[in-house]
Scaffold this active site. Structure first.
Site, PDB file in Angstrom:
ATOM      1  CE  LYS A  10      -3.973  -2.161   2.224  1.00 57.28           C
ATOM      2  NZ  LYS A  10      -5.150  -1.810   3.283  1.00 57.28           N
ATOM      3  CE1 TYR A  50      -9.694  -2.894  -0.021  1.00 58.10           C
ATOM      4  CE2 TYR A  50      -8.692  -0.941  -1.012  1.00 58.10           C
ATOM      5  CZ  TYR A  50      -8.426  -2.237  -0.527  1.00 58.10           C
ATOM      6  OH  TYR A  50      -7.302  -2.436   0.124  1.00 58.10           O
ATOM      7  NE  ARG A  86      -6.691 -13.942   5.519  1.00 63.74           N
ATOM      8  CZ  ARG A  86      -7.354 -12.633   5.235  1.00 63.74           C
ATOM      9  NH1 ARG A  86      -7.158 -12.062   4.127  1.00 63.74           N
ATOM     10  NH2 ARG A  86      -7.727 -12.060   6.337  1.00 63.74           N
ATOM     11  CB  THR A  92      -7.276  -5.973   9.223  1.00 66.88           C
ATOM     12  OG1 THR A  92      -7.656  -7.466   8.552  1.00 66.88           O
ATOM     13  CG2 THR A  92      -7.757  -4.899   8.452  1.00 66.88           C
ATOM     14  CG  ASN A 113      -3.851  -2.360   6.757  1.00 67.10           C
ATOM     15  OD1 ASN A 113      -3.862  -1.900   5.492  1.00 67.10           O
ATOM     16  ND2 ASN A 113      -4.746  -3.453   7.051  1.00 67.10           N
ATOM     17  CG  HIS A 116      -5.600  -6.138   0.060  1.00 69.18           C
ATOM     18  ND1 HIS A 116      -6.859  -6.211   0.414  1.00 69.18           N
ATOM     19  CD2 HIS A 116      -5.766  -6.841  -1.041  1.00 69.18           C
ATOM     20  CE1 HIS A 116      -7.531  -7.047   0.152  1.00 69.18           C
ATOM     21  NE2 HIS A 116      -6.935  -7.542  -1.107  1.00 69.18           N
ATOM     22  CD  GLU A 127      -8.849  -9.116  -3.494  1.00 67.47           C
ATOM     23  OE1 GLU A 127      -9.494  -9.095  -2.800  1.00 67.47           O
ATOM     24  OE2 GLU A 127      -7.707  -9.690  -3.482  1.00 67.47           O
TER      25      GLU A 127
HETATM   26  P1  CMP Z   1      -7.537  -4.472   3.208  1.00 65.62           P
HETATM   27  O1  CMP Z   1      -7.258  -5.752   3.580  1.00 65.62           O
HETATM   28  O2  CMP Z   1      -6.967  -3.648   2.428  1.00 65.62           O
HETATM   29  O3  CMP Z   1      -9.315  -4.319   3.186  1.00 65.62           O
HETATM   30  C1  CMP Z   1     -10.059  -3.217   3.534  1.00 65.62           C
HETATM   31  C2  CMP Z   1      -8.943  -2.141   4.306  1.00 65.62           C
HETATM   32  O4  CMP Z   1     -10.289  -1.163   5.033  1.00 65.62           O
HETATM   33  C3  CMP Z   1      -8.478  -2.932   5.535  1.00 65.62           C
HETATM   34  O5  CMP Z   1      -7.318  -3.791   4.913  1.00 65.62           O
HETATM   35  C4  CMP Z   1      -8.202  -1.839   6.333  1.00 65.62           C
HETATM   36  O6  CMP Z   1      -6.966  -1.013   5.754  1.00 65.62           O
HETATM   37  C5  CMP Z   1      -9.216  -0.781   6.108  1.00 65.62           C
HETATM   38  N1  CMP Z   1      -9.989  -0.589   7.169  1.00 65.62           N
HETATM   39  C6  CMP Z   1     -10.209   0.482   8.070  1.00 65.62           C
HETATM   40  N2  CMP Z   1     -10.957   0.145   8.876  1.00 65.62           N
HETATM   41  C7  CMP Z   1     -11.452  -1.086   8.930  1.00 65.62           C
HETATM   42  C8  CMP Z   1     -12.347  -1.939   9.717  1.00 65.62           C
HETATM   43  N3  CMP Z   1     -12.812  -1.424  10.782  1.00 65.62           N
HETATM   44  N4  CMP Z   1     -12.295  -3.333   9.498  1.00 65.62           N
HETATM   45  C9  CMP Z   1     -11.651  -3.655   8.364  1.00 65.62           C
HETATM   46  N5  CMP Z   1     -10.984  -2.843   7.618  1.00 65.62           N
HETATM   47  C10 CMP Z   1     -10.841  -1.645   7.786  1.00 65.62           C
END
Ligand code: CMP
Length: 142
Positions: A10, A50, A86, A92, A113, A116, A127
């Site tokens: 990211k 998304y 994962r 996450t 974070n 992904h 994806e």
């Molecule tokens: P990602 O795996 O890229 O998928 C969706 C993204 O939304 C997730 O990683 C997080 O970076 C972001 N995100 C922010 N808030 C939340 C939440 N409460 N739950 C899940 N994803 C979140």
């Protein structure tokens, strides 16, 4: 079984110059890069990726962040690749991520974070196809 999964490094992690360090983790775990490119997502591309989160309260911030700078998108191949990837990423929310995972080591918040990864083989296929044509996927025979 040998699987493929989809990975995004990211904008936060690209900005911190962590592309090589993150690929190192994948390769050390036996995941092979079979496709990769840097892209700067526009709003429509990020929203489409998304779409399943479009009703969530964090959706606008997520799209804003994911379009804030370039990302590395990759396809990783290996034994049990979806789950393995994962595990390498960690939870996450970096506050919940196990020590030694990418998110524990490199992520600042649940919003920024670092990485992904696909959550299941079916989403991996979707994806991968969202970012790569079949011709861009390079079979690894060794
Ligand atoms: P990602 O795996 O890229 O998928 C969706 C993204 O939304 C997730 O990683 C997080 O970076 C972001 N995100 C922010 N808030 C939340 C939440 N409460 N739950 C899940 N994803 C979140």
């Amino acid at each position: 079984a040998i699987e493929r999964t989809f990975s995004i490094i990211k904008p936060d992690a690209v900005a911190k110059n962590l592309v090589g360090a993150i690929y190192q983790r994948f390769e050390a775990a036996g995941l092979k890069v079979v496709a990769a490119k840097m892209v700067h997502l526009d709003k429509a591309k990020a929203e489409g990726f998304y779409a399943e989160h479009s009703e969530r309260p964090f959706f606008n911030a997520l799209v804003e962040f994911m379009t804030s700078g370039p990302v590395m998108v990759s396809v990783l191949e290996g034994e049990n690749a979806v789950l393995r990837h994962r595990e390498i990423m960690g939870a996450t929310n970096p506050a919940d991520a196990l020590a030694g995972t990418l998110r524990a080591d490199y992520a600042d918040s649940i919003d920024e974070n670092a990485v992904h990864g696909s959550d299941a083989p079916a989403s991996a296929a979707r994806e991968i196809a969202y970012f790569f044509s079949d011709e861009e996927l390079c079979p690894r025979t060794r």
